[in-house]
Design a protein around this motif. Structure first.
Motif: not given
Length: 169
Positions: A59, A62-63, A66, A108
């Protein structure tokens, strides 16, 4: 919507509503469980252990993508800081770094690296001028170097200087 954490205050609106420069002191994108929604003051969430998880790391990656895409695309954003590159010593003990506490990179880290040094990186590029001896280049704001034979010129594109004419005669 980009979720901002500015000090200890809650965001007041969407990034698209910004009309002038703003300074945000911190954005925290965690790779563990999310803070419970009933928490009003972020400093009230004091827990003994907040581990990173495989689901949370996916997550967070992806964050991060974005979030950085939103920031880079918005004309009011002039710079980006990422506070706490590692989980070691992160605010509230949150797993918020791009690397784990042992220093190993999280997804990340790899995702942000792929954006900056992959998709957004502008490598040296050979171009040809048109019939008028002109070449048009589009790129990010920043410093550029043009070399033609033995001639080199440097120029900068910035918030107030978005075009440049370079003569290499």
């Amino acid at each position: 919507m980009v979720a901002w954490t500015s000090g200890f205050r809650r965001p007041r609106g969407r990034i698209s509503s910004l009309r002038d420069a703003r300074h945000r002191t911190e954005t925290t994108l965690v790779s563990g469980h999310l803070m419970p929604p009933h928490i009003e003051d972020l400093n009230d969430y004091q827990i003994p252990d907040w581990p990173t998880t495989a689901e949370g790391e996916a997550r967070q990656a992806e964050d991060v993508v974005r979030h950085y895409r939103s920031l880079v695309a918005h004309p009011a954003v002039q710079s980006i800081n990422y506070w706490g590159l590692t989980d070691n010593g992160a605010w509230l003990g949150a797993p918020a770094g791009l690397t784990r506490a042992d220093g190993s990179p999280k997804p990340s880290y790899d995702a942000l690296d792929a954006l900056i040094n992959g998709e957004w990186w502008l490598p040296p590029t050979d171009l040809r001028t048109d019939a008028n001896g002109t070449v048009t280049v589009e790129g990010f704001l920043g410093n550029y170097t043009i070399t033609v034979g033995d001639h080199t010129a440097r120029f900068n594109l910035g918030p107030t200087q978005t075009t440049a004419t370079v003569d290499l005669d």
